[in-house]
Design an enzyme around this catalytic site. Structure first.
Site, PDB file in Angstrom:
ATOM      1  N   HIS A   1       6.837 -20.842  -9.081  1.00 30.69           N
ATOM      2  CA  HIS A   1       6.957 -20.026  -7.865  1.00 30.69           C
ATOM      3  C   HIS A   1       6.152 -20.570  -6.682  1.00 30.69           C
ATOM      4  O   HIS A   1       5.481 -19.809  -5.968  1.00 30.69           O
ATOM      5  CB  HIS A   1       6.527 -18.588  -8.171  1.00 30.69           C
ATOM      6  CG  HIS A   1       7.435 -17.861  -9.126  1.00 30.69           C
ATOM      7  ND1 HIS A   1       8.766 -18.166  -9.285  1.00 30.69           N
ATOM      8  CD2 HIS A   1       7.195 -16.818  -9.983  1.00 30.69           C
ATOM      9  CE1 HIS A   1       9.304 -17.357 -10.178  1.00 30.69           C
ATOM     10  NE2 HIS A   1       8.379 -16.538 -10.625  1.00 30.69           N
TER      11      HIS A   1
ATOM     12  N   GLU B   1      16.394 -12.402 -10.042  1.00 26.77           N
ATOM     13  CA  GLU B   1      16.058 -13.356  -8.989  1.00 26.77           C
ATOM     14  C   GLU B   1      17.203 -14.349  -8.831  1.00 26.77           C
ATOM     15  O   GLU B   1      17.472 -15.142  -9.731  1.00 26.77           O
ATOM     16  CB  GLU B   1      14.790 -14.121  -9.364  1.00 26.77           C
ATOM     17  CG  GLU B   1      13.607 -13.241  -9.686  1.00 26.77           C
ATOM     18  CD  GLU B   1      12.655 -13.897 -10.687  1.00 26.77           C
ATOM     19  OE1 GLU B   1      12.155 -14.998 -10.406  1.00 26.77           O
ATOM     20  OE2 GLU B   1      12.444 -13.322 -11.772  1.00 26.77           O
TER      21      GLU B   1
ATOM     22  N   HIS C   1      11.271 -11.655  -5.541  1.00 21.80           N
ATOM     23  CA  HIS C   1      10.791 -11.332  -6.881  1.00 21.80           C
ATOM     24  C   HIS C   1      10.529  -9.834  -7.058  1.00 21.80           C
ATOM     25  O   HIS C   1       9.560  -9.424  -7.720  1.00 21.80           O
ATOM     26  CB  HIS C   1       9.513 -12.130  -7.158  1.00 21.80           C
ATOM     27  CG  HIS C   1       9.266 -12.424  -8.593  1.00 21.80           C
ATOM     28  ND1 HIS C   1       8.912 -11.452  -9.504  1.00 21.80           N
ATOM     29  CD2 HIS C   1       9.331 -13.578  -9.287  1.00 21.80           C
ATOM     30  CE1 HIS C   1       8.741 -12.020 -10.682  1.00 21.80           C
ATOM     31  NE2 HIS C   1       8.994 -13.307 -10.583  1.00 21.80           N
TER      32      HIS C   1
HETATM   33  C1  BGC Z   1       9.278 -15.928 -14.418  1.00 19.90           C
HETATM   34  C2  BGC Z   1       8.341 -15.451 -15.487  1.00 19.90           C
HETATM   35  C3  BGC Z   1       7.014 -15.158 -14.859  1.00 19.90           C
HETATM   36  C4  BGC Z   1       7.225 -14.129 -13.794  1.00 19.90           C
HETATM   37  C5  BGC Z   1       5.953 -13.905 -13.045  1.00 19.90           C
HETATM   38  C6  BGC Z   1       9.449 -14.825 -13.453  1.00 19.90           C
HETATM   39  O1  BGC Z   1      10.314 -15.219 -12.447  1.00 19.90           O
HETATM   40  O2  BGC Z   1      10.501 -16.377 -14.932  1.00 19.90           O
HETATM   41  O3  BGC Z   1       8.202 -16.385 -16.502  1.00 19.90           O
HETATM   42  O4  BGC Z   1       6.078 -14.738 -15.772  1.00 19.90           O
HETATM   43  O5  BGC Z   1       8.189 -14.545 -12.885  1.00 19.90           O
HETATM   44  O6  BGC Z   1       5.693 -12.600 -12.874  1.00 19.90           O
END
Ligand code: BGC
Length: 381
Positions: free
Chosen positions: A136, A345, A209
């Protein structure tokens, strides 16, 4: 435009209240966008909270810190609007504790293996922040920066957020100019339009998210999910795609027909469920056309709330809040236990910069990255 936005807008918005009259006189109430303070960031910058309301009474609260959707209301089968997102009441926890609640994610949503990739023969090393991988956008992704905001009044109020990510930020090449517009539509949809341009070749994969819980309480296991996707991406133990595009047919990843999220989530015989500690995978949308296409439908039986997701992106990450563990205290003092929220997402495939067979996430000077996702809410009787 940039200069105008940065210098004049804060003054113009100083009055704190912007009201836009609806052009449709039959509507129940006026659409509006209103600005208030959301406090100061750890480094002393002012963050704002924008409240967008449409003519039906649906409301979105969005801060320019991380472009976070702090709350979003949706009607149940009796027309009662309630918040359907997880998050915090104040700014501070968004800066340190948040598992990306409501946030804009960039420069690259999801993972890049070992934080490394090669582009045009040059190797780049990114910050690693998740089991040795880059997740991310890194240590200070787009979820942890202050965006410049511009309120756009109208029957469908909108918030335009801009951010310039510097050349070398978190290890990425090129200065990236990003623009994200949230629009609260009159049909009770939150539309997100993403745009980006660069001055050097780079990689981009933007998403949002938000964690949803359409019941506004409890876990999400009874929410019924349909994913318009007939394949998914299996991952290794560190959640990096193996490169295989596996058909969902005959697996616990088959959501082509409405199925409770929790129906098969603890299937210990499935290695992929074990690796993800539940669902934490990208599904490939069956419709591979470029335009806006349906991606997912979620139905919550106790309230009747429905969320339809459509996107221009080729994939969608379905994450069931497996890492929530009750230690975070969220809005109204609620402790967020495991699987009390889910994320959908929209995205390009994780780790695309290292997987030549995946659709490209490269953005070059002169090109414009563009992507749209719509979360639309309704209710069934
Ligand atoms: C990911 C997870 C991660 C989370 C974070 C998701 O988009 O795929 O693996 O732990 O985001 O909160």
């Amino acid at each position: 435009m940039y200069t105008l936005t940065r210098t004049l807008l804060p003054a113009l918005l100083g009055a704190a209240l912007l009201t836009a009259c609806s052009s449709n006189q039959e509507n129940k109430q006026n659409a509006m966008i209103e600005k208030s303070s959301f406090g100061q960031t750890a480094d002393g910058q002012e963050a704002d909270l924008y409240t967008l309301r449409n003519t039906s009474g649906m409301e979105a609260k969005i801060t320019n810190f991380g472009g976070v959707v702090v709350s979003l209301t949706a009607p149940d089968r009796n027309g009662a609007y309630e918040d359907v997102t997880l998050g915090f009441d104040s700014l501070a926890p968004y800066q340190k504790d948040s598992p990306y609640f409501g946030a804009l994610i960039g420069r690259y949503g999801n993972r890049i293996a070992k934080g490394k990739f090669t582009l045009d023969g040059k190797s780049y090393t990114l910050a690693t922040n998740n089991m040795g991988n880059h997740l991310h956008g890194g240590l200070q992704g787009f979820d942890k920066v202050l965006w410049t905001a511009q309120a756009v009044e109208g029957d469908e109020p909108a918030l335009k957020l801009t951010y310039t990510s510097k050349d070398g930020e978190e290890g990425y090449p090129g200065t990236l100019n990003v623009e994200v517009t949230y629009t609260l539509q009159r049909d009770n949809a939150l539309r997100i339009d993403y745009k980006a341009t660069t001055d050097k070749p780079t990689v981009v994969n933007l998403t949002n998210h938000t964690y949803f819980n359409l019941a506004n309480k409890g876990d999400i296991l009874n929410h019924e999910l349909t994913l318009y996707a007939d394949r998914f991406l299996p991952v290794d133990q560190t959640l990096i795609p193996t490169g295989e595009l596996r058909p969902v047919a005959g697996t616990v990843f088959d959501f082509t027909k409405p199925t409770a999220m929790g129906a098969r989530i603890n299937d210990s015989t499935d290695t992929q469920i074990k690796y993800g500690l539940g669902y934490d995978h990208a599904w490939i949308l069956s419709d591979s056309s470029q335009g806006l296409k349906r991606a997912a439908t979620v139905y919550e039986p106790t309230t009747g709330r429905v969320m339809d997701v459509s996107t221009t992106e080729p994939a969608i990450q379905f994450y069931t809040g497996n890492f929530l563990d009750g230690t975070l205290t969220g809005k109204g003092g609620v402790k967020y236990a495991k699987r009390t929220g889910f994320c959908l997402e929209t995205e390009h495939y994780p780790d695309s910069p290292n997987q030549p067979k995946f659709p490209s996430t490269t953005l070059r000077p002169g090109e414009t990255y563009q992507s749209t996702t719509v979360y639309k809410f309704s209710a069934r009787k």
